[in-house]
Design an enzyme around this catalytic site. Structure first.
Site, PDB file in Angstrom:
ATOM      1  N   ARG A 238      -7.827 -11.038 -29.014  1.00  0.00           N
ATOM      2  CA  ARG A 238      -8.612 -10.607 -27.855  1.00  0.00           C
ATOM      3  C   ARG A 238      -7.723 -10.712 -26.622  1.00  0.00           C
ATOM      4  O   ARG A 238      -6.906 -11.640 -26.508  1.00  0.00           O
ATOM      5  CB  ARG A 238      -9.840 -11.497 -27.648  1.00  0.00           C
ATOM      6  CG  ARG A 238     -10.992 -11.265 -28.606  1.00  0.00           C
ATOM      7  CD  ARG A 238     -11.660  -9.896 -28.443  1.00  0.00           C
ATOM      8  NE  ARG A 238     -12.805  -9.733 -29.341  1.00  0.00           N
ATOM      9  CZ  ARG A 238     -12.748  -9.217 -30.579  1.00  0.00           C
ATOM     10  NH1 ARG A 238     -11.588  -8.804 -31.072  1.00  0.00           N
ATOM     11  NH2 ARG A 238     -13.849  -9.103 -31.301  1.00  0.00           N
ATOM     12  N   GLU A 267     -11.237  -3.520 -21.649  1.00  0.00           N
ATOM     13  CA  GLU A 267     -11.044  -2.378 -22.548  1.00  0.00           C
ATOM     14  C   GLU A 267     -12.091  -1.318 -22.243  1.00  0.00           C
ATOM     15  O   GLU A 267     -13.243  -1.677 -22.000  1.00  0.00           O
ATOM     16  CB  GLU A 267     -11.136  -2.837 -24.002  1.00  0.00           C
ATOM     17  CG  GLU A 267     -10.010  -3.801 -24.352  1.00  0.00           C
ATOM     18  CD  GLU A 267     -10.029  -4.264 -25.813  1.00  0.00           C
ATOM     19  OE1 GLU A 267     -10.928  -3.848 -26.564  1.00  0.00           O
ATOM     20  OE2 GLU A 267      -9.132  -5.027 -26.187  1.00  0.00           O
ATOM     21  N   HIS A 286      -7.086  -1.114 -29.652  1.00  0.00           N
ATOM     22  CA  HIS A 286      -7.942  -2.034 -30.430  1.00  0.00           C
ATOM     23  C   HIS A 286      -8.330  -1.446 -31.793  1.00  0.00           C
ATOM     24  O   HIS A 286      -9.507  -1.209 -32.068  1.00  0.00           O
ATOM     25  CB  HIS A 286      -9.192  -2.401 -29.601  1.00  0.00           C
ATOM     26  CG  HIS A 286      -9.829  -3.703 -30.054  1.00  0.00           C
ATOM     27  ND1 HIS A 286     -10.520  -4.530 -29.203  1.00  0.00           N
ATOM     28  CD2 HIS A 286      -9.882  -4.307 -31.259  1.00  0.00           C
ATOM     29  CE1 HIS A 286     -10.976  -5.584 -29.868  1.00  0.00           C
ATOM     30  NE2 HIS A 286     -10.594  -5.465 -31.122  1.00  0.00           N
TER      31      HIS A 286
HETATM   32  C1  GLV Z   1     -12.444  -6.628 -33.917  1.00  0.00           C
HETATM   33  O1  GLV Z   1     -11.715  -6.890 -33.006  1.00  0.00           O
HETATM   34  C2  GLV Z   1     -13.316  -7.581 -34.519  1.00  0.00           C
HETATM   35  O2  GLV Z   1     -13.518  -8.666 -33.941  1.00  0.00           O
HETATM   36  O3  GLV Z   1     -13.854  -7.280 -35.590  1.00  0.00           O
END
Ligand code: GLV
Ligand code: GLV
Length: 325
Positions: A238, A267, A286
């Site tokens: 993250r 994001e 991501h």
């Molecule tokens: C993606 O980042 C998740 O947490 O599944």
């Protein structure tokens, strides 16, 4: 009466149909646009279940509006987008989707590490931009992966899967985690070290810890100062775990060599973000768990959790402690 469910994004059909069999469903029918908060505020009032993504912040304000809510099923392993404490106080179950995305996310982490180390994106652009005139000794040279030292910050499922890949590349693997994992140490030939040692000795520092108030800016100016000036930082967890201003400075001042980022504090990251001006930063939108198979599994798993919770059963991956009666 069928339980009411709100789904905050267009999800794969298989998962949707399963939920529709027993629930009255309303879905935000867009693929590329998150549900506006105002809509979510209205919808949350009388639903029994919410099926959401990491793009929705399910906070205390939103939860205070819910009258019948029993479950929030997050289609992600990370659940920092949900105020779990507020949900627990209201007796609302929170579920996530670990396990099914472990190998896919480890693959992407390794792909990003390799792309960053060997300057793949920059090299591809170099060719496409017509800059390739000849082969030359030091042209587009990067860092070795084979035999290098990898330092995992965090050793959950994904951290172990990354370590397994690192073994295949003959890497020396260090890790730092809240608790030691003796079995994993033996299986993957890992060395547990303190954070400072990990930062000082690793050629690749890989951030794989969940995001929480404790891990906010865990990698900041001081940590970046400790790293080698040939080191590469990879973050597929993250954004908020790494202080982006500090990272920009460290890269610009060549305190570290490069960074590969699949996640950002905000994001989608703004196109005028300073990090995007640097050639030694590889950026991705991501996509850690983004394989067709894995995203389908995550969608189905989130549907299953939602349905189990609404049937009064304990979902397999419940992240908070709720009395089910
Ligand atoms: C993606 O980042 C998740 O947490 O599944
Ligand atoms: C996620 O599944 C993790 O524990 O790393």
């Amino acid at each position: 009466m069928k339980p009411k469910v709100y789904i905050t994004r267009k999800i794969p059909n298989e998962a949707l149909e399963k939920i529709k069999e027993t629930c009255e469903v309303t879905m935000w029918n867009e693929e590329d646009q998150p549900v506006p908060r105002e809509v979510l505020k209205k919808e949350i009032v009388d639903v029994d279940g919410i099926y959401c993504l990491l793009t929705e912040s399910i906070d205390e304000e939103l939860l205070s509006l819910a009258k019948n809510l029993k479950v929030i099923s997050n289609m992600a392993v990370g659940y920092n987008n949900i105020d779990v404490q507020a949900a627990t106080e209201k007796g609302v179950m929170v579920t996530n989707t670990p396990g099914v995305l472990t190998e896919t996310t480890a693959d992407l982490t390794f792909a990003l590490l390799m792309a960053t180390a060997r300057r793949l994106i920059e090299s591809s652009d170099y060719l496409r931009d017509g800059k390739w005139q000849t082969w030359s000794p030091m042209q587009l040279t990067g860092q070795d992966i084979y035999g290098a030292t990898l330092g995992n910050i965090g050793l959950g499922r994904i951290g172990e899967a990354v370590a397994r890949r690192a073994n295949g590349f003959g890497m020396n693997v260090l890790y730092h985690n809240r608790s030691r994992k003796i079995e994993a140490e033996q299986e993957f030939d890992l060395t547990f070290v303190d954070k400072e040692t990990l930062l000082k000795e690793s050629d690749y520092v890989v951030v794989l810890t969940p995001y929480s108030p404790e891990t906010h800016n865990l990698i900041d100016t001081l940590e970046l100062e400790l790293m080698k000036n040939t080191a590469v930082l990879i973050n597929t967890s993250r954004g908020g775990i790494v202080n982006e201003d500090a990272l920009y400075q460290a890269l610009k001042e060549e305190k570290i060599w490069a960074a590969g980022l699949d996640v950002f504090e905000d994001e989608p990251v703004s196109l005028d973000h300073p990090l995007l001006t640097l050639p030694n930063v590889v950026v991705l939108p991501h996509i850690g768990s983004a394989s067709k198979k894995t995203r389908t599994k995550m969608a189905n798993m989130a549907a299953e959790h939602l349905l189990h919770a609404l049937q009064g059963k304990k979902p397999t991956y419940l992240v908070n402690e709720i009395d089910i009666n």
